[in-house]
Design a protein around this motif. Structure first.
Motif, short mmCIF file in Angstrom:
data_model
loop_
_atom_site.label_atom_id
_atom_site.label_comp_id
_atom_site.label_asym_id
_atom_site.label_seq_id
_atom_site.Cartn_x
_atom_site.Cartn_y
_atom_site.Cartn_z
N LYS A 113 5.66 13.46 -3.56
CA LYS A 113 4.53 12.75 -4.14
C LYS A 113 4.46 11.28 -3.75
CE LYS A 113 4.89 15.64 -8.35
NZ LYS A 113 3.60 16.35 -8.20
N PHE A 114 5.61 10.71 -3.37
CA PHE A 114 5.67 9.28 -3.09
C PHE A 114 6.21 9.01 -1.68
CE2 PHE A 114 5.95 9.64 -7.69
CZ PHE A 114 5.09 8.64 -8.13
N ASP A 115 5.79 7.87 -1.12
CA ASP A 115 6.31 7.45 0.18
C ASP A 115 7.78 7.06 0.08
OD1 ASP A 115 3.82 7.74 1.52
OD2 ASP A 115 3.17 5.80 0.71
N TYR A 116 8.13 6.41 -1.05
CA TYR A 116 9.51 5.97 -1.24
C TYR A 116 9.98 6.26 -2.66
CZ TYR A 116 9.03 3.46 3.16
OH TYR A 116 8.84 3.16 4.49
N VAL A 117 11.16 6.84 -2.75
CA VAL A 117 11.85 7.03 -4.02
C VAL A 117 13.06 6.11 -3.97
CG1 VAL A 117 13.01 8.66 -5.54
CG2 VAL A 117 11.11 9.44 -4.09
N ILE A 118 13.03 5.03 -4.75
CA ILE A 118 14.10 4.05 -4.74
C ILE A 118 14.97 4.29 -5.96
CG2 ILE A 118 14.67 1.60 -4.81
CD1 ILE A 118 12.04 1.06 -3.39
N VAL A 119 16.22 4.66 -5.71
CA VAL A 119 17.14 5.05 -6.78
C VAL A 119 18.13 3.92 -7.05
CG1 VAL A 119 18.83 6.77 -7.55
CG2 VAL A 119 16.94 7.46 -6.04
N ASP A 120 18.09 3.39 -8.26
CA ASP A 120 19.01 2.34 -8.66
C ASP A 120 20.26 2.97 -9.25
OD1 ASP A 120 20.06 -0.15 -9.22
OD2 ASP A 120 19.03 -0.33 -11.14
N SER A 121 21.34 2.94 -8.50
CA SER A 121 22.59 3.57 -8.90
C SER A 121 23.36 2.70 -9.88
CB SER A 121 23.45 3.83 -7.65
OG SER A 121 24.78 4.10 -7.98
N PRO A 122 24.18 3.30 -10.75
CA PRO A 122 25.11 2.48 -11.53
C PRO A 122 26.15 1.88 -10.61
CG PRO A 122 25.59 4.81 -11.84
CD PRO A 122 24.31 4.74 -11.08
N GLY A 134 0.77 -1.23 0.00
CA GLY A 134 0.00 0.00 0.00
C GLY A 134 0.81 1.28 0.00
N LYS A 135 2.14 1.17 -0.07
CA LYS A 135 2.97 2.37 -0.12
C LYS A 135 3.06 2.87 -1.57
CE LYS A 135 4.00 1.90 4.24
NZ LYS A 135 3.44 2.82 5.27
N SER A 136 3.18 4.18 -1.72
CA SER A 136 3.39 4.74 -3.05
C SER A 136 4.89 4.79 -3.31
CB SER A 136 2.77 6.13 -3.17
OG SER A 136 3.30 7.01 -2.19
N VAL A 137 5.30 4.22 -4.45
CA VAL A 137 6.72 4.02 -4.72
C VAL A 137 7.05 4.43 -6.16
CG1 VAL A 137 8.61 2.35 -4.77
CG2 VAL A 137 6.73 2.05 -3.14
N VAL A 138 8.18 5.08 -6.34
CA VAL A 138 8.72 5.32 -7.68
C VAL A 138 10.14 4.77 -7.73
CG1 VAL A 138 9.46 7.68 -7.11
CG2 VAL A 138 9.22 6.98 -9.51
N LEU A 139 10.42 3.96 -8.72
CA LEU A 139 11.75 3.44 -8.97
C LEU A 139 12.42 4.34 -10.00
CD1 LEU A 139 10.71 -0.29 -9.29
CD2 LEU A 139 12.35 0.53 -7.61
N VAL A 140 13.59 4.85 -9.68
CA VAL A 140 14.32 5.73 -10.60
C VAL A 140 15.59 5.02 -11.04
CG1 VAL A 140 15.36 7.99 -10.95
CG2 VAL A 140 13.41 7.75 -9.40
N ASP A 141 15.69 4.73 -12.33
CA ASP A 141 16.87 4.06 -12.87
C ASP A 141 17.90 5.12 -13.24
OD1 ASP A 141 18.74 2.48 -14.08
OD2 ASP A 141 17.33 1.43 -15.40
N MET A 142 19.03 5.14 -12.52
CA MET A 142 20.08 6.12 -12.78
C MET A 142 21.28 5.52 -13.51
SD MET A 142 19.34 9.18 -11.91
CE MET A 142 20.98 9.90 -11.84
N ASP A 143 21.12 4.32 -14.02
CA ASP A 143 22.22 3.68 -14.75
C ASP A 143 22.17 4.13 -16.21
OD1 ASP A 143 24.38 2.17 -15.37
OD2 ASP A 143 23.54 0.26 -14.70
N MET A 144 22.57 5.38 -16.45
CA MET A 144 22.48 5.98 -17.76
C MET A 144 23.27 5.17 -18.79
SD MET A 144 20.55 8.53 -17.11
CE MET A 144 20.09 9.76 -15.87
#
Length: 239
Positions: free
Chosen positions: A112-121, A31-41
């Motif tokens: 806007k989101f409960d969790y911002v999960i950042v996937d690092s290179p 039930g958490k609002s989550v955005v996954l951010v892919d930073m592996d350009m």
């Protein structure tokens, strides 16, 4: 205000992106609002891991450069009520992107989101610094190999230097039989090298690889030991 959590590793192949995608899916399923951010350009993978590669139109670089608005770059995972993905750029062109750009973006997402999960290179180059900008917590994913453990310790020191005070590490792809035979370092030996809280251990399981290649988070199998283990790890990190 939501939390920005950096998922990183000292070297490639540790399962960092798989961990990030499953952590996001698990939190969203609760039930958490989550955005996954892919930073592996240039080497984006999260869209494939989530089975959303055909939905990508805009990416992180498009948002930072002003080509589109944040909302336009958010891809909704329809399997979950509150899970979104912001894909990495297919080509690396971060010469005009600064840590301030990323910090502002992550803060706006955290509103806007409960969790911002950042996937690092993987590694410790400029891409890591951009991904770590403004993170509240960090999770270092490693494997039971001496080179990976040493690299994880280097990343841990960098996390400290960036002012991220709350950090954890996860040991992935563990084969108990190889530990007992003395072929790879023990958990105790790894703990002596990586001096930060251990969030958990994930055993090697071919089902995880099958799930990744089918764009399906392994946490969909809620009756499995993998789900229970991931759930416990995520709770230690978030609670």
């Amino acid at each position: 205000m939501g939390k920005v959590i950096l998922i990183t590793s000292g070297k490639g192949g540790t399962g960092k992106s798989t961990f990030a995608s499953n952590m996001g899916a698990l939190l969203a399923s609760e039930g958490k609002s989550v955005v996954l951010v892919d930073m592996d350009m240039g080497l984006r993978t999260l869209d494939i891991y989530m089975g959303l590669e055909s939905k990508v139109v805009y990416n992180v670089y498009d948002v930072v450069s002003g080509l589109c608005r944040i909302k336009q770059a958010l891809i909704k995972d329809k399997r979950f009520d509150n899970l979104y993905l912001m894909a990495a750029a297919p080509h690396r062109d971060d010469t005009r992107v600064t840590q301030l750009h990323m910090k502002v973006l992550f803060r706006r997402l955290a509103e806007k989101f409960d969790y911002v999960i950042v996937d690092s290179p993987a590694g410790i180059d400029d891409g890591f610094a951009l991904a770590a900008a403004g993170a509240d917590k960090a999770v270092v994913v490693t494997v039971p190999e001496y080179t990976a453990v040493r690299d994880a310790e280097v990343v841990s020191a960098l996390i400290d230097s960036m002012g991220i005070k709350e950090k954890y590490y996860v040991i992935n792809k563990v084969r108990p039989e190889m530990i007992t035979s003395g072929m790879i370092p023990t958990i105790e030996e790894i703990n002596e090298i990586i001096r930060m809280p251990l969030a958990g251990i994930i055993q090697y399981d071919e089902n995880i690889h099958i799930a990744v290649n089918n764009g399906l988070p392994i946490v969909f199998k809620q009756d499995s030991y993998i789900y229970e283990n991931m759930n416990n790890i995520v709770k230690r990190i978030t609670e």
